[in-house]
Write a protein that holds these residues in place. Structure first.
Motif, PDB file in Angstrom:
ATOM      1  N   GLU A  64       0.819  -1.200   0.000  1.00 30.73           N
ATOM      2  CA  GLU A  64       0.000   0.000   0.000  1.00 30.73           C
ATOM      3  C   GLU A  64       0.861   1.261   0.000  1.00 30.73           C
ATOM      4  N   LEU A  68       0.830   4.592  -2.581  1.00 31.14           N
ATOM      5  CA  LEU A  68       0.649   5.938  -2.033  1.00 31.14           C
ATOM      6  C   LEU A  68       1.785   6.851  -2.466  1.00 31.14           C
ATOM      7  N   PRO A 159      -4.742  15.162   3.851  1.00 28.80           N
ATOM      8  CA  PRO A 159      -4.614  13.816   3.297  1.00 28.80           C
ATOM      9  C   PRO A 159      -4.758  13.781   1.772  1.00 28.80           C
ATOM     10  N   ILE A 246       4.601   9.077   6.427  1.00 26.56           N
ATOM     11  CA  ILE A 246       3.821   8.485   5.338  1.00 26.56           C
ATOM     12  C   ILE A 246       2.984   9.537   4.626  1.00 26.56           C
ATOM     13  N   ILE A 247       2.546  10.522   5.372  1.00 29.39           N
ATOM     14  CA  ILE A 247       1.611  11.500   4.811  1.00 29.39           C
ATOM     15  C   ILE A 247       2.214  12.258   3.631  1.00 29.39           C
TER      16      ILE A 247
ATOM     17  N   LEU B 399      -0.173   4.785   7.763  1.00 32.73           N
ATOM     18  CA  LEU B 399      -1.314   4.587   6.868  1.00 32.73           C
ATOM     19  C   LEU B 399      -2.622   4.687   7.642  1.00 32.73           C
ATOM     20  N   GLN B 402      -4.088   8.049   8.214  1.00 33.17           N
ATOM     21  CA  GLN B 402      -4.836   8.638   7.114  1.00 33.17           C
ATOM     22  C   GLN B 402      -6.205   8.019   6.924  1.00 33.17           C
ATOM     23  N   ASP B 403      -6.290   6.668   6.987  1.00 34.22           N
ATOM     24  CA  ASP B 403      -7.602   6.092   6.647  1.00 34.22           C
ATOM     25  C   ASP B 403      -8.420   5.668   7.865  1.00 34.22           C
ATOM     26  N   LYS B 408      -8.046  -2.960   8.810  1.00 34.76           N
ATOM     27  CA  LYS B 408      -6.868  -2.996   7.937  1.00 34.76           C
ATOM     28  C   LYS B 408      -5.578  -2.817   8.748  1.00 34.76           C
TER      29      LYS B 408
END
Lengths: 297, 422
Positions: A64, A68, A159, A246-247, B399, B402-403, B408
């Motif tokens: 993932e 991204l 985001p 990560i953002i 991750l 963000q979601d 998950k």
């Protein structure tokens, strides 16, 4: 003997750079591709790594984080390249119209080029602080003072559009350079051509549309290549603004964590290969086009 | 072409830097050099290292201490350089590392010497807590000497903000914590301040420990760990709820801690290095008064458990000056060395027989808890998970931020545990 004397000094002069480039650029590129096709997923253990073909190259798409970071790189590239081209062109256009103290303005717009991406990033990290309302600092604070509170947003922590915010410092830094390129392009259009167009009854806008813009095409292409390869490799700016989060993840920061935090050289090399390939997609057609043009003239 | 030229220039400077290292391992005319590799360059920690260095010089006139410290918080840069040195089989004489799983990569590939002989010689197993020895042993072997102990599960709070929100005293359980966060939110302040992504991993370890309890938490890092059970789901739901009360992320842990000190935010969960930042005079800290401007407690649900992390020194195989390295490890393990280092660094000694009068205010509380609490190891700071595992957890947290998808998130954590190779 005389023939040797003709080519030998020249060869001697360039050979150090040929050797260095062969070893440090193409040699290491090759070594990197070779590493990317092995299963050396442990950095310290002294295993050579077995050849696994393109397994790493396909496997990474199921992660993932990779999807991204690719998405981020695309958003960044579109906003940065588009923004810098449009802004650079506009600045050059205004300059070309003959404003007073032109050289002064030119210097002002070019100065950001002298700053490194790291320094730019440190300053813009503060300017783009994501706090809003009472705690706002930087640009959000400025919006607050100007009574434009509705403009306050999360900047690079948003985001969806965070990477577009990340492109703003890059645009700020590079648009002056693009302006200089375009300005040279504008100046390269002979005044006689414009005169001729005007005599033929062309409006001022028409002169730009049909005479000047077509002649700027090579300049635009060079600018596109320069911006494109900077954008796809972007690392220092992202790290200076947000670190390894990560953002704002892009392939280059992912590569860094893969190698130095996850201790996975093969994965790092795979990402590095993708970065090289994506830059090549930009650069190689240009080089071919350039070589053909050189032959023709 | 310009780009090619630039990258060649870059490589040349890089290789020039690399060449500079060679002189470090040379020497050896008068006093033999001992190369000590660390990342202690900041205020406090560098002073502590200097104090230990003084003791080392006094006890070992035949060795010369060589400080090979590489700047950079938590050792990111230092470790990148270190692994390239170890790969080339040119180790420093001794290097700093977080005690625990972080060293596993080095141990597995045979880069470190077992220190059991030193532990036996100095009877260290009697002076370090048994649980600590258990948690840093790999198949009965110990590979490092812990110099200091930091605590990870500390809840920092601003008493006056709590008072205004109608909260008396720090929350004891995760449920109470969530209720309190809600109260603060209604009073108009930021309930919980957070920093960059790694501070969320730090928060996660406290929430996991507080929700699961010590034994279940410690079991997560054993061979047959079950990350997919309902208790973990519940803990991650708690994490999600707690995160929903967080303020906007700050650049790092300091600005997040400052929000608490300034009365903008009520709570912050951070390791005990935050104490120095709150308490030290304005050059390096905020000059705040403890129990008045700021206060602390065990993070919710973790009272009676000490989530620890520790800096330690190792003995690499093939160290150029093995005797010198062992002499350094003896200083690092000694009561004298640890009592010189820790008050300056703002941490407590790993030894149980420390001189209590040296540790004041927060540190005296810390020392008391260390000697009585159960122990659990930190994730973010390299105790329970090796680097690959920790990075996989960090990615999952990034991750999730963000979601906000708990299912998950849990899947990612299950996969991280499976693929860690630990």
């Amino acid at each position: 003997m005389t023939r040797v004397r003709r080519w030998l000094p020249g060869l001697l002069l360039v050979s150090p750079s040929i050797i260095l480039i062969a070893v440090f650029v193409y040699g290491l590129l090759g070594w990197n591709f070779k590493l990317a096709m092995t299963d050396k997923h442990d950095e310290i253990a002294e295993i050579p790594g077995n050849f696994v073909g393109l397994e790493n190259f396909t496997g990474i798409w199921s992660e993932e984080r990779w999807g991204l970071s690719v998405r981020h790189a695309i958003v960044f590239t579109v906003v940065f390249v588009g923004g810098a081209l449009v802004l650079g062109w506009l600045l050059a256009f205004l300059m070309e119209k003959g404003i007073r103290a032109e050289s002064g303005f030119r210097a002002v717009y070019l100065f950001p080029m002298a700053v490194s991406f790291i320094a730019t990033g440190v300053v813009w990290r503060w300017l783009m602080n994501s706090a809003t309302g009472e705690q706002a600092v930087g640009l959000n604070r400025l919006f607050h003072y100007a009574g434009l509170d509705f403009l306050q947003w999360q900047w690079f922590r948003d985001p969806d559009w965070g990477m577009a915010a990340m492109a703003i410092p890059a645009i700020w830094q590079m648009s002056g350079y693009i302006m200089a390129l375009f300005l040279a392009g504008f100046r390269g259009v002979p005044e006689e051509l414009r005169e001729a167009a005007r005599v033929d009854g062309c409006s001022e806008w028409g002169v730009y549309r049909h005479v000047v813009l077509p002649m700027l095409r090579p300049v635009t292409l060079s600018a596109l290549i320069i911006l494109g390869h900077i954008s796809l490799k972007v690392f220092d700016l992202v790290v200076a603004v947000s670190g390894k989060q990560i953002i704002t993840d892009v392939p280059a920061t992912f590569m860094w964590t893969a190698v130095y935090d996850s201790h996975d050289p093969a994965k790092g090399a795979t990402i590095a290969s993708y970065i090289v390939l994506s830059v090549a997609v930009f650069v190689v057609p240009y080089l071919i086009w350039d070589a053909r043009k050189g032959k023709r003239s | 072409m310009a780009a090619v030229a630039v990258s060649v220039a870059g490589l040349l400077t890089l290789s020039a830097c690399g060449g500079g290292d060679k002189q470090e391992s040379g020497g050896g005319q008068a006093a033999k050099k001992v190369e000590v590799f660390s990342w202690w360059t900041g205020p406090g920690e560098a002073d502590g290292l200097k104090a230990m260095r003084g003791i080392f010089a006094k006890q070992n006139p035949n060795f010369e201490f060589f400080d090979a410290a590489v700047a950079g918080g938590s050792g990111d840069q230092a470790r990148a350089l270190l692994s390239s040195k170890l790969q080339a089989n040119q180790p420093p004489d001794t290097f700093q590392g977080h005690a625990g799983a972080e060293l596993q990569g080095y141990i597995k590939s045979g880069k470190l010497e077992s220190l059991n002989f030193l532990y036996d010689e100095l009877k260290l197993k009697e002076v370090f807590p048994q649980q600590l020895i258990d948690q840093i042993s790999v198949q009965g072997q110990v590979y490092s000497v812990p110099v200091n102990i930091h605590r990870s599960n500390v809840l920092w709070f601003n008493p006056s903000v709590l008072k205004k929100a109608g909260i008396d005293g720090a929350p004891k359980t995760v449920e109470e914590f969530i209720t309190d966060l809600d109260k603060v939110k209604k009073s108009g302040k930021i309930p919980l301040s957070i920093g960059s992504q790694w501070t969320l991993v730090h928060l996660l370890e406290s929430v996991l420990l507080g929700s699961l309890g010590t034994d279940a938490y410690n079991a997560l890092w054993t061979a047959n760990a079950d990350w997919s059970n309902a208790n973990v789901t519940k803990a991650l739901e708690n994490f999600k709820t707690i995160l929903s009360y967080a303020g906007s992320p700050q650049d790092d842990w300091q600005p997040a801690a400052k929000q608490v000190a300034d009365g903008e935010a009520a709570f912050n969960i951070m390791g005990d290095w935050a104490y120095g930042y709150f308490h030290n005079p304005p050059e390096g800290g905020l000059g705040k008064e403890s129990h008045k401007d700021f206060d602390w407690a065990a993070s919710p649900g973790t009272d009676g458990t000490f989530m620890w992390l520790s800096d330690s020194f190792t003995l690499p195989k093939g160290a150029p000056n093995r005797d010198g390295a062992i002499a350094w490890l003896k200083v690092a393990a000694s009561k004298e060395g640890q009592d010189a280092f820790n008050p300056l660094k703002g941490s407590i000694p790993a030894r149980k027989d420390a001189d209590q009068s040296l540790y004041k205010d927060y540190l005296s509380w810390d020392l008391e808890q260390w000697s009585s609490d159960k122990l659990a190891g930190s994730i973010q700071h390299g105790v329970v998970a090796n680097d690959q595992w920790r990075q996989a957890i960090t990615d999952a947290v990034g991750l999730f931020q963000q979601d906000k998808d708990v299912a998950k998130f849990q899947q990612a954590l299950v996969a991280a545990a499976k693929n860690s190779g630990q």
